[in-house]
Design a protein around this motif. Structure first.
Motif, PDB file in Angstrom:
ATOM      1  N   ILE A  34     -38.339   8.828 -47.729  1.00  0.00           N
ATOM      2  CA  ILE A  34     -37.861   9.451 -46.491  1.00  0.00           C
ATOM      3  C   ILE A  34     -36.429   8.981 -46.311  1.00  0.00           C
ATOM      4  O   ILE A  34     -36.169   7.770 -46.239  1.00  0.00           O
ATOM      5  N   HIS A  35     -35.512   9.910 -46.256  1.00  0.00           N
ATOM      6  CA  HIS A  35     -34.090   9.586 -46.331  1.00  0.00           C
ATOM      7  C   HIS A  35     -33.368  10.163 -45.118  1.00  0.00           C
ATOM      8  O   HIS A  35     -33.563  11.331 -44.774  1.00  0.00           O
ATOM      9  N   TRP A  36     -32.537   9.368 -44.497  1.00  0.00           N
ATOM     10  CA  TRP A  36     -31.619   9.854 -43.477  1.00  0.00           C
ATOM     11  C   TRP A  36     -30.306  10.215 -44.159  1.00  0.00           C
ATOM     12  O   TRP A  36     -29.700   9.370 -44.834  1.00  0.00           O
ATOM     13  N   PHE A  37     -29.893  11.473 -43.982  1.00  0.00           N
ATOM     14  CA  PHE A  37     -28.588  11.931 -44.424  1.00  0.00           C
ATOM     15  C   PHE A  37     -27.771  12.264 -43.183  1.00  0.00           C
ATOM     16  O   PHE A  37     -28.308  12.435 -42.090  1.00  0.00           O
ATOM     17  N   ARG A  45     -22.569  16.305 -47.255  1.00  0.00           N
ATOM     18  CA  ARG A  45     -23.704  15.542 -46.753  1.00  0.00           C
ATOM     19  C   ARG A  45     -23.800  14.233 -47.528  1.00  0.00           C
ATOM     20  O   ARG A  45     -23.652  14.216 -48.749  1.00  0.00           O
ATOM     21  N   GLU A  46     -24.014  13.131 -46.829  1.00  0.00           N
ATOM     22  CA  GLU A  46     -24.094  11.831 -47.494  1.00  0.00           C
ATOM     23  C   GLU A  46     -25.363  11.095 -47.097  1.00  0.00           C
ATOM     24  O   GLU A  46     -25.847  11.236 -45.964  1.00  0.00           O
ATOM     25  N   GLY A  47     -25.862  10.299 -48.005  1.00  0.00           N
ATOM     26  CA  GLY A  47     -27.034   9.487 -47.727  1.00  0.00           C
ATOM     27  C   GLY A  47     -26.684   8.315 -46.850  1.00  0.00           C
ATOM     28  O   GLY A  47     -25.644   7.674 -47.054  1.00  0.00           O
ATOM     29  N   VAL A  48     -27.530   8.037 -45.866  1.00  0.00           N
ATOM     30  CA  VAL A  48     -27.291   6.951 -44.932  1.00  0.00           C
ATOM     31  C   VAL A  48     -28.240   5.789 -45.205  1.00  0.00           C
ATOM     32  O   VAL A  48     -27.822   4.657 -45.419  1.00  0.00           O
ATOM     33  N   ALA A  49     -29.527   6.083 -45.188  1.00  0.00           N
ATOM     34  CA  ALA A  49     -30.537   5.048 -45.405  1.00  0.00           C
ATOM     35  C   ALA A  49     -31.846   5.721 -45.781  1.00  0.00           C
ATOM     36  O   ALA A  49     -32.096   6.846 -45.366  1.00  0.00           O
ATOM     37  N   GLY A  61     -26.449   3.227 -47.403  1.00  0.00           N
ATOM     38  CA  GLY A  61     -25.116   3.575 -47.836  1.00  0.00           C
ATOM     39  C   GLY A  61     -24.155   2.449 -47.504  1.00  0.00           C
ATOM     40  O   GLY A  61     -24.356   1.704 -46.539  1.00  0.00           O
ATOM     41  N   HIS A  62     -23.091   2.345 -48.278  1.00  0.00           N
ATOM     42  CA  HIS A  62     -22.147   1.239 -48.097  1.00  0.00           C
ATOM     43  C   HIS A  62     -21.526   1.233 -46.710  1.00  0.00           C
ATOM     44  O   HIS A  62     -21.282   0.174 -46.132  1.00  0.00           O
ATOM     45  N   SER A  63     -21.293   2.406 -46.167  1.00  0.00           N
ATOM     46  CA  SER A  63     -20.584   2.490 -44.894  1.00  0.00           C
ATOM     47  C   SER A  63     -21.437   2.059 -43.711  1.00  0.00           C
ATOM     48  O   SER A  63     -20.899   1.824 -42.622  1.00  0.00           O
ATOM     49  N   VAL A  64     -22.748   1.950 -43.893  1.00  0.00           N
ATOM     50  CA  VAL A  64     -23.614   1.586 -42.770  1.00  0.00           C
ATOM     51  C   VAL A  64     -24.350   0.278 -42.984  1.00  0.00           C
ATOM     52  O   VAL A  64     -25.011  -0.220 -42.061  1.00  0.00           O
ATOM     53  N   GLU A  65     -24.234  -0.273 -44.181  1.00  0.00           N
ATOM     54  CA  GLU A  65     -24.969  -1.506 -44.493  1.00  0.00           C
ATOM     55  C   GLU A  65     -24.575  -2.604 -43.507  1.00  0.00           C
ATOM     56  O   GLU A  65     -23.402  -2.819 -43.229  1.00  0.00           O
ATOM     57  N   SER A  85     -23.460  -1.048 -33.550  1.00  0.00           N
ATOM     58  CA  SER A  85     -22.013  -1.144 -33.798  1.00  0.00           C
ATOM     59  C   SER A  85     -21.451   0.190 -34.272  1.00  0.00           C
ATOM     60  O   SER A  85     -20.714   0.267 -35.257  1.00  0.00           O
ATOM     61  N   LEU A  86     -21.799   1.229 -33.555  1.00  0.00           N
ATOM     62  CA  LEU A  86     -21.396   2.580 -33.963  1.00  0.00           C
ATOM     63  C   LEU A  86     -19.893   2.756 -33.889  1.00  0.00           C
ATOM     64  O   LEU A  86     -19.216   2.185 -33.016  1.00  0.00           O
TER      65      LEU A  86
END
Length: 126
Positions: A34-37, A45-49, A61-65, A85-86
């Motif tokens: 189950i993937h959040w994009f 579209r990019e993968g988030v988690a 994803g690196h940008s949200v880690e 920390s949005l």
């Protein structure tokens, strides 16, 4: 019946938090992810988690880690994305998607995710 529905988006200030929810149930296979994009205007579209159903492994994803956390409540068929920390660059439509694990282990390519939710808008103001 497959059910994949996101909720929880909204408008938040920089530094704030949101929790997205995804009802995920009814899939005709067992080993999946189950993937959040997310997709921002004019961007791909990019993968988030994501989280696997096999052993609960998570990937970010690196940008949200370090800022986002994905979790799953299998008893309720729910997946959550806690976003802390949005930043304004987190502004996008967030989608929940499901795809079969390749050989029961590996994440599928984005174009092989079979089920997608309708998306929920997240807007982070500066």
């Amino acid at each position: 019946e497959v059910q994949l529905v996101e909720s929880g988006g909204g408008l938040v200030q920089t530094g704030g938090s949101l929790r997205l929810s995804c009802v995920a149930s009814g899939f005709p296979f067992d080993d999946y992810v189950i993937h959040w994009f997310r997709q921002a205007p004019g961007k791909e579209r990019e993968g988030v988690a994501c989280i696997t159903t096999t052993d609960g492994s998570t990937y970010y994803g690196h940008s949200v880690e370090g800022r986002f956390t994905i979790s799953r409540d299998s008893a309720k068929n729910m997946v959550y994305l806690q976003m802390n920390s949005l930043k304004p660059e987190d502004t996008a439509v967030y989608y929940c998607a499901v795809g079969r694990l390749v050989s029961g282990l590996y994440l599928p390519p984005i174009d092989e995710y079979e089920y997608w939710g309708q998306g929920t808008q997240v807007t982070v103001s500066s």
